[in-house]
Enzyme design. Sequence first.
Site, short mmCIF file in Angstrom:
data_model
loop_
_atom_site.label_atom_id
_atom_site.label_comp_id
_atom_site.label_asym_id
_atom_site.label_seq_id
_atom_site.Cartn_x
_atom_site.Cartn_y
_atom_site.Cartn_z
N ILE A 78 5.46 -13.79 22.28
CA ILE A 78 5.83 -15.56 21.79
C ILE A 78 6.55 -16.68 21.51
CG2 ILE A 78 6.59 -15.58 19.37
CD1 ILE A 78 3.40 -16.79 17.94
N VAL A 86 8.67 -9.31 15.83
CA VAL A 86 8.30 -10.55 16.14
C VAL A 86 9.77 -11.40 15.38
CG1 VAL A 86 6.86 -11.64 15.22
CG2 VAL A 86 7.13 -12.78 17.06
N ASP A 87 10.01 -11.75 13.94
CA ASP A 87 10.94 -12.09 13.30
C ASP A 87 12.72 -11.48 14.77
OD1 ASP A 87 11.64 -13.05 11.59
OD2 ASP A 87 12.01 -11.98 9.78
N SER A 112 1.39 -8.68 10.13
CA SER A 112 1.41 -7.65 9.57
C SER A 112 1.16 -6.28 10.15
CB SER A 112 0.00 -7.64 8.06
OG SER A 112 0.96 -8.99 7.36
N GLY A 164 2.57 -4.45 12.46
CA GLY A 164 3.33 -4.16 12.65
C GLY A 164 4.24 -2.98 11.94
N TYR A 196 4.69 -4.18 9.24
CA TYR A 196 4.42 -3.92 7.82
C TYR A 196 2.48 -2.95 7.73
CZ TYR A 196 6.81 -7.60 5.77
OH TYR A 196 7.95 -7.71 4.96
N1 AR6 Z 1 5.86 -11.87 20.40
C1 AR6 Z 1 4.48 -11.86 19.93
N2 AR6 Z 1 4.36 -10.38 19.30
C2 AR6 Z 1 5.22 -9.52 19.35
C3 AR6 Z 1 6.44 -9.73 19.36
C4 AR6 Z 1 7.11 -10.63 20.14
N3 AR6 Z 1 7.99 -11.02 21.15
N4 AR6 Z 1 7.01 -8.48 18.81
C5 AR6 Z 1 6.27 -8.06 18.55
N5 AR6 Z 1 5.49 -8.53 18.16
P1 AR6 Z 1 6.05 -7.06 13.44
P2 AR6 Z 1 4.20 -7.28 10.89
C6 AR6 Z 1 3.82 -8.48 17.28
O1 AR6 Z 1 6.85 -6.15 13.08
O2 AR6 Z 1 3.80 -5.91 10.78
C7 AR6 Z 1 9.87 -7.47 10.52
O3 AR6 Z 1 11.25 -6.99 10.55
C8 AR6 Z 1 3.78 -6.69 18.09
O4 AR6 Z 1 3.40 -6.01 18.12
O5 AR6 Z 1 6.47 -7.78 13.74
O6 AR6 Z 1 4.03 -8.49 9.16
C9 AR6 Z 1 9.63 -9.01 9.20
O7 AR6 Z 1 11.33 -8.98 8.85
C10 AR6 Z 1 3.07 -6.89 16.00
O8 AR6 Z 1 1.47 -6.61 16.84
O9 AR6 Z 1 5.50 -8.37 11.46
C11 AR6 Z 1 9.17 -8.15 8.58
O10 AR6 Z 1 10.14 -7.43 7.43
C12 AR6 Z 1 3.00 -7.74 15.21
O11 AR6 Z 1 3.91 -9.31 16.39
C13 AR6 Z 1 8.14 -7.41 8.89
O12 AR6 Z 1 9.04 -6.88 9.87
C14 AR6 Z 1 3.40 -8.17 13.86
O13 AR6 Z 1 4.36 -6.74 13.93
C15 AR6 Z 1 7.01 -7.86 9.27
O14 AR6 Z 1 6.32 -7.52 9.96
#
Ligand code: AR6
Length: 174
Positions: free
Chosen positions: A14, A36-37, A120, A122, A124
């Site tokens: 993204i 992603v954050d 959520s 990943g 979470y």
């Molecule tokens: N582009 C798009 N999607 C992505 C990317 C990217 N570059 N990288 C990962 N994903 P997560 P959560 C996907 O863990 O579960 C952080 O530490 C990944 O495959 O990023 O909402 C925050 O600060 C997954 O499907 O977010 C919070 O503490 C999706 O993004 C916590 O993680 C969400 O995974 C939030 O956890």
Amino acid sequence: MPLNERVTVIKGDITTVKTDAIVNAANASLAGGGGVDGAIHRKGGPEILKACLKIGGCATGEAVITTAGNLPAKYVIHTVGPVWCGGNHNEKDLLRNAYLNSLKLAYTHNLDSVAIPNISTGIYGFPKKLAAEIALQAVAGFITSYDIPAEILFVCYDEDNFIIYNSLVEKLAQ
Ligand code: AR6
């Protein structure tokens, strides 16, 4: 694959997407994190963190908007999805709210295009299929009431989510 003329599913990172806004799956502190954050803050640079710290935080299911710093998008909408705790802690409504409040913020800022990750699912730990059903339902409902954003892009990063989204979209199209 198009869900309808306003909604598309793609596989990718993204942080490379050039929509008016990209949505971040943040945490309540808005101070950055992994997943992603982490990628958004790393590539977007310190301006995003500065704006987040000024806002100070975001409750689960809510959303806030900041600059996108050095990213190709213009804005980052930071939302906080729920941590999956077994399913009896209002997780489904909170996830739906995270999608809806992100889209409403795009609407109030008159943004034409927004890219959204699989919030959520990943760190979470939200079950991916259930999360995808909630996300697609939330967006389908939203677009019947709001004409903006005109373009909504689901950006799946992992293969599992991409397969799940495509199969759900195919079912919805039948
Ligand atoms: N582009 C798009 N999607 C992505 C990317 C990217 N570059 N990288 C990962 N994903 P997560 P959560 C996907 O863990 O579960 C952080 O530490 C990944 O495959 O990023 O909402 C925050 O600060 C997954 O499907 O977010 C919070 O503490 C999706 O993004 C916590 O993680 C969400 O995974 C939030 O956890």
